[in-house]
Scaffold this active site. Structure first.
Site, PDB file in Angstrom:
ATOM      1  N   ASN A  88      25.104 -66.701  23.907  1.00  0.00           N
ATOM      2  CA  ASN A  88      25.133 -65.978  22.642  1.00  0.00           C
ATOM      3  C   ASN A  88      26.299 -64.992  22.579  1.00  0.00           C
ATOM      4  O   ASN A  88      26.778 -64.504  23.610  1.00  0.00           O
ATOM      5  CB  ASN A  88      23.815 -65.220  22.438  1.00  0.00           C
ATOM      6  N   HIS A  89      26.745 -64.695  21.375  1.00  0.00           N
ATOM      7  CA  HIS A  89      27.756 -63.669  21.135  1.00  0.00           C
ATOM      8  C   HIS A  89      27.102 -62.508  20.391  1.00  0.00           C
ATOM      9  O   HIS A  89      26.084 -62.685  19.706  1.00  0.00           O
ATOM     10  CB  HIS A  89      28.911 -64.224  20.304  1.00  0.00           C
TER      11      HIS A  89
END
Length: 226
Positions: A88-89
């Protein structure tokens, strides 16, 4: 070394069929403490299953603390992939670009706790789950027991017990049994029986007579009560 004369496979020895090493029980192959695999759950890969935790569990970073938990008697086909929360970012700002990991001063302002707070938690696979070839399981998903995941499916949301899901994104196309039968199967929970009990009643587990399997379960529970 596995006792080749034993009537039961040994879940702590990776190769139930010594001459056919494209599939193996995962439990004795796992070294990462953030991955838990139950007894008799296996992975099949013609290139060898030994690198499962490196090749099939991706973006799994210790600092995030998320776990992959797989129950007993699960069957994982070639190319099954678990995407963990490290993929994830940070989505709290205007850009999702990961400036903070690029070094050269770009890490200023990066808040690891803010990033960790966006984790979707552990990925959990129940018992007696069959996951088809090249299916992808996204972070934080819970897959119920008795589920079938179709080949190539992208599973991005939780899956109920005994559902059949296919597609991208994966959606249930039907339930394997009616609600009452599912409740009975979950109560029986044959996957938690001692292996000797499973071996004794293996044909009932493979069969379709839930009344007979339920009777065996009640008999077993009765022995525990005495």
């Amino acid at each position: 070394m596995q006792d080749t004369q034993s009537i039961n496979p040994d879940p702590n020895y990776p190769y139930p069929v010594a001459a056919f090493k494209r599939f193996a029980f995962l439990k004795p192959l796992i070294t990462n403490p953030m991955i838990e695999v139950g007894d008799f759950s296996y992975y099949d890969d013609p290139e060898g299953p030994e690198k499962f935790e490196q090749k099939n569990v991706l973006y799994h970073y210790d600092f995030l603390g998320d776990r992959l938990i797989i129950g007993n008697f699960c069957a994982l086909a070639t190319g099954v992939t678990f995407i963990m929360n490290g993929a994830n970012h940070d989505m709290t700002g205007l850009s999702t670009y990961p400036f903070g990991v690029m070094g050269h001063g770009w890490g200023e302002g990066f808040d690891i706790e803010t990033f960790k707070a966006q984790s979707r938690g552990d990925t959990v696979v129940g018992h007696d789950v069959w996951i088809g070839r090249k299916a992808t399981i996204m972070p934080g998903v819970t897959i119920g027991s008795g589920t079938i995941i179709g080949s190539g499916a992208l599973v991005a949301s939780d899956v109920p017990d005994y559902a059949i899901v296919v597609g991208n994104p994966a959606r249930p196309i039907r339930m394997r049994f009616d609600e009452a039968t599912i409740k009975r199967l979950l109560a029986i929970a044959w996957w938690n029986w001692p292996v000797e009990m499973i071996n004794r009643h293996r044909l009932l587990i493979q069969g379709a007579d839930i009344d007979a399997l339920e009777a065996a379960s009640k008999a077993f529970s009765g022995t525990l009560d005495t």
